[in-house]
Design a protein around this motif. Structure first.
Motif, PDB file in Angstrom:
ATOM      1  N   PRO A   1       0.824  -1.219   0.000  1.00  0.00           N
ATOM      2  CA  PRO A   1       0.000   0.000   0.000  1.00  0.00           C
ATOM      3  C   PRO A   1       0.858   1.270   0.000  1.00  0.00           C
ATOM      4  O   PRO A   1       0.660   2.183   0.819  1.00  0.00           O
ATOM      5  N   TRP A   2       1.804   1.340  -0.938  1.00  0.00           N
ATOM      6  CA  TRP A   2       2.762   2.455  -0.892  1.00  0.00           C
ATOM      7  C   TRP A   2       2.113   3.797  -1.200  1.00  0.00           C
ATOM      8  O   TRP A   2       2.462   4.816  -0.597  1.00  0.00           O
ATOM      9  N   GLN A   3       1.146   3.811  -2.104  1.00  0.00           N
ATOM     10  CA  GLN A   3       0.482   5.074  -2.406  1.00  0.00           C
ATOM     11  C   GLN A   3      -0.379   5.537  -1.229  1.00  0.00           C
ATOM     12  O   GLN A   3      -0.432   6.732  -0.914  1.00  0.00           O
ATOM     13  N   GLU A   4      -1.036   4.582  -0.583  1.00  0.00           N
ATOM     14  CA  GLU A   4      -1.824   4.920   0.605  1.00  0.00           C
ATOM     15  C   GLU A   4      -0.938   5.455   1.722  1.00  0.00           C
ATOM     16  O   GLU A   4      -1.342   6.348   2.485  1.00  0.00           O
ATOM     17  N   ALA A   5       0.289   4.921   1.838  1.00  0.00           N
ATOM     18  CA  ALA A   5       1.217   5.394   2.870  1.00  0.00           C
ATOM     19  C   ALA A   5       1.585   6.856   2.640  1.00  0.00           C
ATOM     20  O   ALA A   5       1.701   7.639   3.598  1.00  0.00           O
TER      21      ALA A   5
ATOM     22  N   GLY B   1      15.450   4.593  -7.303  1.00  0.00           N
ATOM     23  CA  GLY B   1      14.945   5.241  -8.501  1.00  0.00           C
ATOM     24  C   GLY B   1      14.801   4.228  -9.621  1.00  0.00           C
ATOM     25  O   GLY B   1      14.618   3.029  -9.383  1.00  0.00           O
ATOM     26  N   GLN B   2      14.927   4.710 -10.843  1.00  0.00           N
ATOM     27  CA  GLN B   2      14.813   3.846 -12.012  1.00  0.00           C
ATOM     28  C   GLN B   2      16.131   3.721 -12.770  1.00  0.00           C
ATOM     29  O   GLN B   2      16.152   3.298 -13.913  1.00  0.00           O
ATOM     30  N   TYR B   3      17.228   4.112 -12.112  1.00  0.00           N
ATOM     31  CA  TYR B   3      18.567   3.950 -12.692  1.00  0.00           C
ATOM     32  C   TYR B   3      18.661   4.611 -14.067  1.00  0.00           C
ATOM     33  O   TYR B   3      19.287   4.106 -14.982  1.00  0.00           O
ATOM     34  N   GLU B   4      18.004   5.767 -14.209  1.00  0.00           N
ATOM     35  CA  GLU B   4      17.830   6.364 -15.523  1.00  0.00           C
ATOM     36  C   GLU B   4      19.123   6.800 -16.195  1.00  0.00           C
ATOM     37  O   GLU B   4      19.161   6.943 -17.418  1.00  0.00           O
TER      38      GLU B   4
ATOM     39  N   THR C   1      10.343  -3.658  -4.780  1.00  0.00           N
ATOM     40  CA  THR C   1       9.942  -3.223  -6.113  1.00  0.00           C
ATOM     41  C   THR C   1      10.097  -1.708  -6.229  1.00  0.00           C
ATOM     42  O   THR C   1       9.269  -0.959  -5.702  1.00  0.00           O
ATOM     43  N   PRO C   2      11.147  -1.221  -6.899  1.00  0.00           N
ATOM     44  CA  PRO C   2      11.270   0.227  -7.119  1.00  0.00           C
ATOM     45  C   PRO C   2      10.023   0.772  -7.816  1.00  0.00           C
ATOM     46  O   PRO C   2       9.519   0.174  -8.767  1.00  0.00           O
ATOM     47  N   ARG C   3       9.522   1.906  -7.348  1.00  0.00           N
ATOM     48  CA  ARG C   3       8.241   2.433  -7.809  1.00  0.00           C
ATOM     49  C   ARG C   3       8.422   3.436  -8.952  1.00  0.00           C
ATOM     50  O   ARG C   3       8.682   4.620  -8.736  1.00  0.00           O
ATOM     51  N   ARG C   4       8.270   2.960 -10.146  1.00  0.00           N
ATOM     52  CA  ARG C   4       8.421   3.800 -11.339  1.00  0.00           C
ATOM     53  C   ARG C   4       7.441   4.971 -11.327  1.00  0.00           C
ATOM     54  O   ARG C   4       7.738   6.058 -11.824  1.00  0.00           O
ATOM     55  N   GLU C   5       6.258   4.776 -10.763  1.00  0.00           N
ATOM     56  CA  GLU C   5       5.219   5.804 -10.774  1.00  0.00           C
ATOM     57  C   GLU C   5       5.372   6.839  -9.654  1.00  0.00           C
ATOM     58  O   GLU C   5       4.532   7.742  -9.522  1.00  0.00           O
ATOM     59  N   LEU C   6       6.420   6.723  -8.846  1.00  0.00           N
ATOM     60  CA  LEU C   6       6.552   7.589  -7.675  1.00  0.00           C
ATOM     61  C   LEU C   6       6.470   9.085  -8.007  1.00  0.00           C
ATOM     62  O   LEU C   6       5.726   9.810  -7.332  1.00  0.00           O
ATOM     63  N   PRO C   7       7.187   9.600  -9.009  1.00  0.00           N
ATOM     64  CA  PRO C   7       7.094  11.054  -9.279  1.00  0.00           C
ATOM     65  C   PRO C   7       5.662  11.509  -9.567  1.00  0.00           C
ATOM     66  O   PRO C   7       5.220  12.544  -9.051  1.00  0.00           O
TER      67      PRO C   7
ATOM     68  N   VAL D   1       2.838  10.072  -8.625  1.00  0.00           N
ATOM     69  CA  VAL D   1       2.027   9.967  -7.413  1.00  0.00           C
ATOM     70  C   VAL D   1       2.323  11.130  -6.468  1.00  0.00           C
ATOM     71  O   VAL D   1       1.406  11.720  -5.879  1.00  0.00           O
ATOM     72  N   LEU D   2       3.579  11.489  -6.337  1.00  0.00           N
ATOM     73  CA  LEU D   2       3.940  12.612  -5.467  1.00  0.00           C
ATOM     74  C   LEU D   2       3.341  13.917  -5.977  1.00  0.00           C
ATOM     75  O   LEU D   2       2.859  14.738  -5.185  1.00  0.00           O
ATOM     76  N   ARG D   3       3.354  14.122  -7.283  1.00  0.00           N
ATOM     77  CA  ARG D   3       2.751  15.338  -7.841  1.00  0.00           C
ATOM     78  C   ARG D   3       1.248  15.376  -7.552  1.00  0.00           C
ATOM     79  O   ARG D   3       0.701  16.427  -7.201  1.00  0.00           O
ATOM     80  N   ARG D   4       0.604  14.230  -7.700  1.00  0.00           N
ATOM     81  CA  ARG D   4      -0.833  14.176  -7.442  1.00  0.00           C
ATOM     82  C   ARG D   4      -1.143  14.476  -5.978  1.00  0.00           C
ATOM     83  O   ARG D   4      -2.057  15.260  -5.665  1.00  0.00           O
ATOM     84  N   VAL D   5      -0.396  13.853  -5.056  1.00  0.00           N
ATOM     85  CA  VAL D   5      -0.632  14.070  -3.631  1.00  0.00           C
ATOM     86  C   VAL D   5      -0.333  15.517  -3.239  1.00  0.00           C
ATOM     87  O   VAL D   5      -1.079  16.138  -2.469  1.00  0.00           O
TER      88      VAL D   5
END
Length: 217
Positions: free
Chosen positions: A133-137, A157-160, A180-186, A188-192
């Motif tokens: 539940p990483w997004q809920e956290a 990160g995603q080792y870009e 599991t590295p979270r590719r969608e993190l940026p 999700v952070l913008r949305r929150v």
């Protein structure tokens, strides 16, 4: 505790029942950016700090020594990790400054866990890549921030800007430990940040090996 949370607790207890005894030694070399996060916490005098997914309490101990005027709290879903955490906190003579509790990151409530109505600083160090539940956290943490509070995050990160082979090999090894590295993190952070009226600072570290972020009220 929900069935899903109970299942996650059992999984983490199983994974770390033995590994917790040398967890800090093995993670020292590749959980990069943790001490940078702690240096940037800057809690107000007498302020409250909560670590989500505190594990062995390594970060809480370092932070409590760095910021002696703050009050520290940490929770984890794993009873095995908390057993090690309590021993470590006591060994460092910090039992009066670090309060530990068992809790689920996706549903935690700072009031019920620690008696805190709002929290000045919340941090997550390589936690989001380990919990379903990483997004809920992130949402729960944003809702728990006090006025002028901050949520500090560092994780894989995603080792870009690193070779693709390095990414494939390391991500495979992380998967063995249910990381599991979270590719969608940026995104999700913008949305929150937008939903809660927070400022966002996002910084890739070490050529994208790690991502650092701060949400500020």
């Amino acid at each position: 505790m929900s069935t899903i949370a109970a299942g996650q607790q059992a999984l983490m207890d199983d994974v770390y029942s033995l590994h917790r005894h040398f967890y800090d030694l093995t993670r020292k070399l590749y959980l990069l950016g943790r001490d940078r996060l702690i240096r940037n916490l800057a809690p107000p005098p007498g302020g409250s700090v909560v670590e989500v997914g505190c594990g062995t309490a390594r970060n809480l101990i370092v932070a409590a020594k760095a910021w002696p005027d703050a009050r520290f709290h940490g929770f984890d879903i794993s009873a095995a990790m908390l057993e090690t955490a309590r021993k470590s906190v006591a060994k460092h003579g910090l039992s009066d400054r670090i309060i530990l509790a068992q809790g689920d990151a996706g549903t935690f409530d700072a009031t019920s866990l620690f008696g805190l109505e709002k929290v000045d600083r919340i941090f997550m160090s390589y936690t989001l890549s380990m919990i379903p539940p990483w997004q809920e956290a992130i949402e729960r943490s944003a809702e728990s921030l006090a006025p002028a509070g901050g949520l500090h995050i560092v994780d894989f990160g995603q080792y870009e800007r690193l070779p693709g082979l390095v990414k494939r090999l390391h991500f495979k090894s992380l998967n063995d430990f249910h990381v599991t590295p979270r590719r969608e993190l940026p995104a999700v952070l913008r949305r929150v940040a937008q939903a809660h009226g927070l400022g966002l600072e996002f910084t890739p570290l070490y050529r994208g090996y790690a991502w650092s972020a701060v949400l500020r009220r």
